[in-house]
Design an enzyme around this catalytic site. Structure first.
Site, mmCIF file in Angstrom:
data_model
loop_
_atom_site.group_PDB
_atom_site.id
_atom_site.type_symbol
_atom_site.label_atom_id
_atom_site.label_comp_id
_atom_site.label_asym_id
_atom_site.label_seq_id
_atom_site.Cartn_x
_atom_site.Cartn_y
_atom_site.Cartn_z
ATOM 1 N N HIS A 37 45.245 35.938 43.191
ATOM 2 C CA HIS A 37 45.736 36.015 41.811
ATOM 3 C C HIS A 37 46.676 37.199 41.570
ATOM 4 O O HIS A 37 47.343 37.255 40.549
ATOM 5 C CB HIS A 37 44.566 36.114 40.832
ATOM 6 C CG HIS A 37 43.925 34.807 40.533
ATOM 7 N ND1 HIS A 37 43.107 34.162 41.432
ATOM 8 C CD2 HIS A 37 43.976 34.023 39.441
ATOM 9 C CE1 HIS A 37 42.674 33.041 40.902
ATOM 10 N NE2 HIS A 37 43.199 32.918 39.695
ATOM 11 N N GLY A 38 46.698 38.139 42.496
ATOM 12 C CA GLY A 38 47.568 39.300 42.340
ATOM 13 C C GLY A 38 47.172 40.113 41.115
ATOM 14 O O GLY A 38 46.002 40.227 40.772
ATOM 15 N N GLU B 234 17.324 41.280 42.562
ATOM 16 C CA GLU B 234 16.389 40.482 43.375
ATOM 17 C C GLU B 234 16.229 41.097 44.757
ATOM 18 O O GLU B 234 16.060 40.403 45.750
ATOM 19 C CB GLU B 234 16.824 39.016 43.475
ATOM 20 C CG GLU B 234 16.589 38.253 42.204
ATOM 21 C CD GLU B 234 16.604 36.752 42.421
ATOM 22 O OE1 GLU B 234 16.328 36.300 43.556
ATOM 23 O OE2 GLU B 234 16.888 36.034 41.463
ATOM 24 N N ALA C 169 17.647 44.987 46.437
ATOM 25 C CA ALA C 169 18.869 45.593 46.962
ATOM 26 C C ALA C 169 18.947 45.319 48.456
ATOM 27 O O ALA C 169 17.932 45.295 49.149
ATOM 28 C CB ALA C 169 18.872 47.097 46.683
#
Length: 162
Positions: free
Chosen positions: A117-118, A142, A144
């Site tokens: 998407h730049g 949930e 680390a």
């Protein structure tokens, strides 16, 4: 729908193994975030025109999309494999590994979507920007990933070493 990924996109059962793993083993595979980022990247690669061609016509974009597809398929297969183990009453260590792999993949995946998407991908009002932010938290909640690696995976490996 991308050819070769139509099962991952259209199959209503796609979420079932993920839900099983999330419920029984603490793994979070995050298919919605990853799939949404993938779909946005593909759409944008068709829409965005640079030098008179959609960016999806350029090799670098195609390589990014192909790698994204490969990682998405790998996450899906790992999820199904762990779901099978959990159906047999095992797979806690594998579920933790799947969660680590999937959350790391989701972070990389959404970064690639953002790259496609730049500058527009970085803008807060675009969905791909939010997917990037959401992907970062997957390695934290949930369990680390460091905790899962140390307390579940490494412990299991050491205890089961011969």
């Amino acid at each position: 729908v991308v050819v070769g990924l139509s099962i991952a996109v259209d199959d209503p059962g796609w979420m079932e193994p993920t839900q099983i793993i999330a419920h029984r083993g603490g793994a979070w595979v995050a298919p919605e975030n990853t799939m949404a980022a993938f779909e946005r990247a593909i759409s944008y690669s068709k829409e965005r025109v640079v030098f008179a061609h959609p960016i999806g016509d350029y090799q670098l974009t195609r390589v990014k999309l192909a790698r994204m597809a490969a990682h998405l398929l790998a996450c899906r297969q790992i999820t199904y494999g762990v779901a099978d183990l959990m159906d047999q009453g095992s797979g806690d260590m594998e579920a933790s590994g799947a969660k680590i792999f999937a959350s790391t993949t989701s972070e990389w995946f959404t970064r690639e979507a953002l790259q496609i998407h730049g500058g527009m991908g970085y803008a807060e009002e675009t969905p791909v920007s939010r997917y990037f932010v959401d992907a970062r938290v997957l390695s934290i909640f949930e369990g680390a990933e460091e905790t899962l690696a140390l307390k579940v995976i490494a412990r299991s490996l050491v205890e089961n070493a011969k």
